[in-house]
Motif scaffolding. Structure first.
Motif, PDB file in Angstrom:
ATOM      1  N   LEU A   1       0.825  -1.206   0.000  1.00  0.00           N
ATOM      2  CA  LEU A   1       0.000   0.000   0.000  1.00  0.00           C
ATOM      3  C   LEU A   1       0.862   1.261   0.000  1.00  0.00           C
TER       4      LEU A   1
ATOM      5  N   HIS B   1       0.771   4.369  -2.929  1.00  0.00           N
ATOM      6  CA  HIS B   1       0.780   5.815  -2.714  1.00  0.00           C
ATOM      7  C   HIS B   1       2.007   6.468  -3.352  1.00  0.00           C
TER       8      HIS B   1
ATOM      9  N   ILE C   1      -5.716   4.634  -2.325  1.00  0.00           N
ATOM     10  CA  ILE C   1      -6.147   3.529  -1.481  1.00  0.00           C
ATOM     11  C   ILE C   1      -7.653   3.648  -1.287  1.00  0.00           C
TER      12      ILE C   1
END
Length: 369
Positions: A262, A266, A272
């Motif tokens: 994750l 970004h 997300i």
């Protein structure tokens, strides 16, 4: 803020008692800072981009509502012990504290005392299970919360809970109809893998294998986190001021692999997208002030209200929530209180279905479009 700020009127006929069929045919209200759009769940890929990450909660709901009898010795006359006093009780398991210990909400709770013996499966159709699931009240807290120490432990305890318990439908559904065999599948997501929740991560109930395949085909990655939802999610906010409300903790886990993936999303400019408030609360609990998501393993009691600085989550897919609930406070923090009040007013007027088996919404933050 005042709890009354999060109130709104909801007609009883807007509460869904069964899910849409098929699951991804439910309606989807897309809410942006500059407007909203009426769609259906299977349109979700239209709002995602290659490089985005979809995060869902892979917890599995257990049949956590248990019926039984409280047993207490009758002191009798002159200090002589008489017949055992019994009262029918109901427990909704909330948080596993040890292999043989659960915190639970009891009804009726006022008369429960530490030291009481509870025999679950001792009433109604489960009478054949008498004595199989016994517990002692080890402690008593607030809001009817007690600590139950069971005679069984670990997998043996889990097996009997599955036999004796029923699915813990939310009070707003349970008040209108009884739980049945259909709820065993309806109240479970396609992601469900790890036993432990006593309430479904309801936004995930909309997903089907076909919808997941369509999402992945757009170049969106999918990731699992685990948050075991507790029965505290059903408790009303009794405090007049949100600052005085106490959240009950829930256990969650974000693996290092998921956290790293994750963070990479970004870093590459992707967004997300959380499926449900449970995934959002867990990711926000795992994220530092620098915006980096870290591995997480333990309890969280995060309480999100307007003014909270979101660090991890850009888009939230969620169902429609109760007035004055902590979840409506959360979505108001995410998308704006006035924006959400207007969105809910539109949903009510346009016939959207509310709560666990209801329709969904897709909320976009102003800096995540």
């Amino acid at each position: 803020m005042k709890t009354a700020d999060f109130d709104f009127d909801l007609p009883e006929d807007r509460i869904a008692l069964r899910p849409a069929e098929p699951r991804d045919s439910a309606r989807l209200l897309v809410v942006r800072p500059d407007g909203r759009e009426d769609r259906i769940i299977r349109d979700l890929p239209d709002f995602l981009r290659p490089g985005d990450a979809l995060v869902f909660n892979d917890t599995r709901v257990i049949p956590a509502r248990l019926s039984g009898v409280r047993e207490r010795p009758n002191p009798g006359v002159g200090g002589q012990e008489g017949e055992t006093l019994t009262v029918e009780v109901e427990a909704t398991l909330h948080h596993r504290d040890a292999p043989d210990v659960w915190s639970a909400f009891m009804k009726p709770g006022k008369r429960i005392k530490a030291g009481d013996r509870i025999r679950f499966g001792a009433v109604g159709d489960a009478a054949c299970d008498l004595g199989r699931l016994d517990a002692t009240v080890a402690d008593k807290g607030e809001d009817g919360l007690v600590v139950l120490k069971f005679d069984l432990s670990g997998p043996a305890l889990d097996d009997v809970i599955r036999d004796v318990g029923v699915m813990p439908l939310p009070p707003y559904i349970a008040a209108k109809r009884a739980e049945d065999d259909r709820d065993r599948s309806d109240y479970q997501t396609v992601f469900a893998e790890h036993d432990g929740s006593v309430a479904a991560p309801t936004a995930g109930l909309h997903f089907t294998p076909a919808l997941l395949e369509a999402i992945r085909a757009t170049g969106v990655s999918t990731h699992a986190v685990t948050l075991h939802v507790g029965a505290g999610t059903f408790l009303p906010v009794k405090a007049d001021d949100t600052a005085d409300h106490k959240m009950h903790s829930e256990w969650g886990e974000v693996s290092k692999e998921t956290a790293d993936a994750l963070n990479a999303v970004h870093a590459a400019g992707g967004r997300i997208v959380c499926v449900g408030t449970t995934s959002l609360r867990l990711l926000e609990s795992a994220t530092g002030e620098d915006g980096a998501i870290k591995p997480f393993h333990g309890d969280t009691a995060i309480f999100i209200t307007p003014g909270y600085p979101f660090r991890a989550v850009d888009i939230l897919m969620t169902n429609f929530h109760l007035p004055k609930s902590t979840l409506f406070m959360l979505v108001s923090a995410f998308a704006g209180l006035e924006t959400m009040k207007a969105a809910y007013a539109h949903a009510i007027a346009d016939g959207y279905r509310f709560y666990s088996y209801g329709d969904g919404s897709l909320l976009l933050r102003s800096d995540a479009q």
